[in-house]
Design a protein around this motif. Sequence first.
Motif, PDB file in Angstrom:
ATOM      1  N   THR A  47     -36.192  -4.305 -25.432  1.00  0.00           N
ATOM      2  CA  THR A  47     -36.913  -4.912 -24.586  1.00  0.00           C
ATOM      3  C   THR A  47     -37.762  -5.926 -24.447  1.00  0.00           C
ATOM      4  O   THR A  47     -38.057  -6.824 -23.845  1.00  0.00           O
ATOM      5  N   ARG A  48     -38.429  -5.535 -25.443  1.00  0.00           N
ATOM      6  CA  ARG A  48     -40.409  -6.368 -25.284  1.00  0.00           C
ATOM      7  C   ARG A  48     -39.458  -7.357 -26.921  1.00  0.00           C
ATOM      8  O   ARG A  48     -39.856  -8.172 -26.478  1.00  0.00           O
ATOM      9  N   GLU A  49     -38.433  -6.793 -27.500  1.00  0.00           N
ATOM     10  CA  GLU A  49     -38.277  -7.899 -28.046  1.00  0.00           C
ATOM     11  C   GLU A  49     -37.560  -9.175 -27.940  1.00  0.00           C
ATOM     12  O   GLU A  49     -36.921 -10.031 -27.894  1.00  0.00           O
ATOM     13  N   CYS A  50     -36.259  -8.423 -27.004  1.00  0.00           N
ATOM     14  CA  CYS A  50     -35.586  -9.612 -26.044  1.00  0.00           C
ATOM     15  C   CYS A  50     -35.827  -9.840 -24.885  1.00  0.00           C
ATOM     16  O   CYS A  50     -36.170  -9.712 -23.931  1.00  0.00           O
ATOM     17  N   TYR A  51     -37.179 -10.769 -25.316  1.00  0.00           N
ATOM     18  CA  TYR A  51     -37.480 -11.805 -24.057  1.00  0.00           C
ATOM     19  C   TYR A  51     -37.407 -12.769 -23.885  1.00  0.00           C
ATOM     20  O   TYR A  51     -37.161 -14.237 -22.744  1.00  0.00           O
ATOM     21  N   TYR A  52     -35.758 -13.094 -23.947  1.00  0.00           N
ATOM     22  CA  TYR A  52     -34.867 -14.123 -23.697  1.00  0.00           C
ATOM     23  C   TYR A  52     -33.842 -13.227 -22.861  1.00  0.00           C
ATOM     24  O   TYR A  52     -32.949 -12.515 -23.574  1.00  0.00           O
ATOM     25  N   ASP A  53     -32.705 -13.989 -21.935  1.00  0.00           N
ATOM     26  CA  ASP A  53     -31.404 -13.243 -21.294  1.00  0.00           C
ATOM     27  C   ASP A  53     -30.728 -12.713 -21.769  1.00  0.00           C
ATOM     28  O   ASP A  53     -29.842 -12.527 -21.734  1.00  0.00           O
ATOM     29  N   ASP A  54     -30.534 -13.685 -23.278  1.00  0.00           N
ATOM     30  CA  ASP A  54     -29.222 -13.659 -23.667  1.00  0.00           C
ATOM     31  C   ASP A  54     -28.977 -12.539 -24.616  1.00  0.00           C
ATOM     32  O   ASP A  54     -27.739 -12.294 -25.143  1.00  0.00           O
ATOM     33  N   ILE A  55     -29.935 -11.690 -24.747  1.00  0.00           N
ATOM     34  CA  ILE A  55     -29.509 -10.303 -25.356  1.00  0.00           C
ATOM     35  C   ILE A  55     -29.851  -8.962 -24.780  1.00  0.00           C
ATOM     36  O   ILE A  55     -31.165  -9.489 -24.059  1.00  0.00           O
ATOM     37  N   ALA A  56     -29.054  -8.580 -23.915  1.00  0.00           N
ATOM     38  CA  ALA A  56     -29.495  -8.025 -23.260  1.00  0.00           C
ATOM     39  C   ALA A  56     -29.480  -6.172 -23.115  1.00  0.00           C
ATOM     40  O   ALA A  56     -29.146  -5.683 -24.318  1.00  0.00           O
ATOM     41  N   VAL A  57     -30.272  -5.224 -22.634  1.00  0.00           N
ATOM     42  CA  VAL A  57     -30.548  -4.124 -23.347  1.00  0.00           C
ATOM     43  C   VAL A  57     -29.468  -2.640 -22.075  1.00  0.00           C
ATOM     44  O   VAL A  57     -30.039  -2.767 -21.204  1.00  0.00           O
ATOM     45  N   GLY A  58     -28.598  -2.179 -22.997  1.00  0.00           N
ATOM     46  CA  GLY A  58     -28.354  -1.004 -22.512  1.00  0.00           C
ATOM     47  C   GLY A  58     -28.994   0.481 -22.756  1.00  0.00           C
ATOM     48  O   GLY A  58     -29.247   0.873 -24.010  1.00  0.00           O
ATOM     49  N   ALA A  59     -28.302   1.302 -21.892  1.00  0.00           N
ATOM     50  CA  ALA A  59     -28.409   2.343 -21.911  1.00  0.00           C
ATOM     51  C   ALA A  59     -27.401   3.193 -22.448  1.00  0.00           C
ATOM     52  O   ALA A  59     -26.006   2.937 -22.006  1.00  0.00           O
TER      53      ALA A  59
ATOM     54  N   GLU B 215     -36.764   0.160 -14.945  1.00  0.00           N
ATOM     55  CA  GLU B 215     -38.053   0.162 -15.132  1.00  0.00           C
ATOM     56  C   GLU B 215     -38.877   0.229 -16.951  1.00  0.00           C
ATOM     57  O   GLU B 215     -39.391  -1.464 -17.954  1.00  0.00           O
ATOM     58  N   ALA B 216     -37.249   0.379 -17.654  1.00  0.00           N
ATOM     59  CA  ALA B 216     -37.762  -0.029 -18.778  1.00  0.00           C
ATOM     60  C   ALA B 216     -37.356  -1.296 -19.126  1.00  0.00           C
ATOM     61  O   ALA B 216     -37.199  -1.736 -20.785  1.00  0.00           O
ATOM     62  N   GLY B 217     -35.792  -1.694 -18.213  1.00  0.00           N
ATOM     63  CA  GLY B 217     -35.736  -2.920 -18.846  1.00  0.00           C
ATOM     64  C   GLY B 217     -34.463  -3.037 -18.947  1.00  0.00           C
ATOM     65  O   GLY B 217     -33.601  -3.855 -19.368  1.00  0.00           O
ATOM     66  N   VAL B 218     -34.199  -1.965 -18.777  1.00  0.00           N
ATOM     67  CA  VAL B 218     -32.344  -1.927 -19.504  1.00  0.00           C
ATOM     68  C   VAL B 218     -31.322  -2.459 -18.255  1.00  0.00           C
ATOM     69  O   VAL B 218     -31.493  -2.486 -16.595  1.00  0.00           O
ATOM     70  N   SER B 219     -30.547  -3.132 -18.076  1.00  0.00           N
ATOM     71  CA  SER B 219     -29.411  -3.433 -17.242  1.00  0.00           C
ATOM     72  C   SER B 219     -27.439  -3.105 -17.270  1.00  0.00           C
ATOM     73  O   SER B 219     -27.089  -3.399 -16.462  1.00  0.00           O
ATOM     74  N   TYR B 220     -27.325  -2.120 -18.461  1.00  0.00           N
ATOM     75  CA  TYR B 220     -26.029  -2.242 -18.871  1.00  0.00           C
ATOM     76  C   TYR B 220     -26.555  -0.088 -18.711  1.00  0.00           C
ATOM     77  O   TYR B 220     -27.093  -0.264 -19.759  1.00  0.00           O
ATOM     78  N   VAL B 221     -25.326   0.535 -18.447  1.00  0.00           N
ATOM     79  CA  VAL B 221     -25.307   1.595 -18.560  1.00  0.00           C
ATOM     80  C   VAL B 221     -23.715   2.048 -19.091  1.00  0.00           C
ATOM     81  O   VAL B 221     -22.869   1.771 -18.453  1.00  0.00           O
ATOM     82  N   LEU B 222     -23.574   3.310 -20.322  1.00  0.00           N
ATOM     83  CA  LEU B 222     -22.321   3.676 -20.614  1.00  0.00           C
ATOM     84  C   LEU B 222     -22.286   4.355 -19.931  1.00  0.00           C
ATOM     85  O   LEU B 222     -22.977   5.444 -19.614  1.00  0.00           O
ATOM     86  N   VAL B 223     -21.173   4.907 -19.018  1.00  0.00           N
ATOM     87  CA  VAL B 223     -20.955   5.562 -19.133  1.00  0.00           C
ATOM     88  C   VAL B 223     -19.323   6.637 -19.265  1.00  0.00           C
ATOM     89  O   VAL B 223     -18.888   5.608 -19.433  1.00  0.00           O
ATOM     90  N   GLY B 224     -19.303   7.818 -19.777  1.00  0.00           N
ATOM     91  CA  GLY B 224     -18.335   8.301 -19.538  1.00  0.00           C
ATOM     92  C   GLY B 224     -17.751   8.075 -21.340  1.00  0.00           C
ATOM     93  O   GLY B 224     -16.462   8.445 -21.213  1.00  0.00           O
ATOM     94  N   HIS B 225     -18.587   8.303 -21.943  1.00  0.00           N
ATOM     95  CA  HIS B 225     -17.747   7.785 -23.384  1.00  0.00           C
ATOM     96  C   HIS B 225     -17.425   9.283 -23.697  1.00  0.00           C
ATOM     97  O   HIS B 225     -18.132  10.434 -23.218  1.00  0.00           O
ATOM     98  N   SER B 226     -16.813   8.783 -24.287  1.00  0.00           N
ATOM     99  CA  SER B 226     -15.577  10.046 -25.028  1.00  0.00           C
ATOM    100  C   SER B 226     -16.882  11.228 -25.842  1.00  0.00           C
ATOM    101  O   SER B 226     -16.529  12.671 -25.136  1.00  0.00           O
TER     102      SER B 226
END
Length: 252
Positions: free
Chosen positions: A52-64, A86-97
């Motif tokens: 999130t510190r490196e991705c200071y522009y919107d074209d790369i998002a960070v997920g958990a 709070e950490a800057g995450v906008s996507y979350v993987l849910v139910g990965h196999s």
Amino acid sequence: MPNASLVIANWKMNGNKALAKEMVTSLRDNHEQFQAVNVVVCPPFTLISDLTRECYYDDIAVGAQTVSEHESGAYTGEVSTSQLKEAGVSYVLVGHSERRQLFAESDEQINQKVKATLSANLKAVLCVGENKSQRDAGETWDVVSQQVKNALQGIAPESTGKIIVAYEPVWAIGTGETATPEQAQEVHEKLRALVVELFGEIGNKLPLLYGGSVKPGNAKELFSQKDIDGGLIGGASLKTDDFLSICQAAQG
């Protein structure tokens, strides 16, 4: 021409600070080659702040890679939606196999995690897929459709804009095997009809991703399928050049 508009990297329990910096630098330096593609990187929890510190522009998002269904409390080792935001995450993987198999996540728990993710205004990437014995028994659609219905039970249509469904045949994850483009499209076409059935016409806009040994050599053909809107990338997302090539394949 590929239809892909979303490419998500799942690093699993791999990577380090050096890879985080290298990956973001490469994506940033070559961004003009895939401007129409939304790119998300899901690193281990320890690397989220670096990305999130490196991705200071919107074209790369960070997920958990996962999240707790609980907002807070005595759940040692878990991470809540508010902490991820709070950490800057906008996507979350849910139910990965791997969460289903190795950590015994049930359909009910996955449903709770989807609801928690959406309530926090985060985007939920719901992972579904059949294992080899289920495929061999001709149960692919029975398994996949039930996973989707159970995970999205009680979800209102207005939340559809924050849902992504990723079809990952378990037998093709990390094995080198890949569903043929035709096999992948067959499941995605049924998925498209199912989300329209569940949510109405808005389901036509819900992104459907394919995952399972996606590589630079097969990405373009997979992404060219009518109902495949992008990819959830595992092993190839740990190699900067490979992941960059997959992003470029999504651009077309």
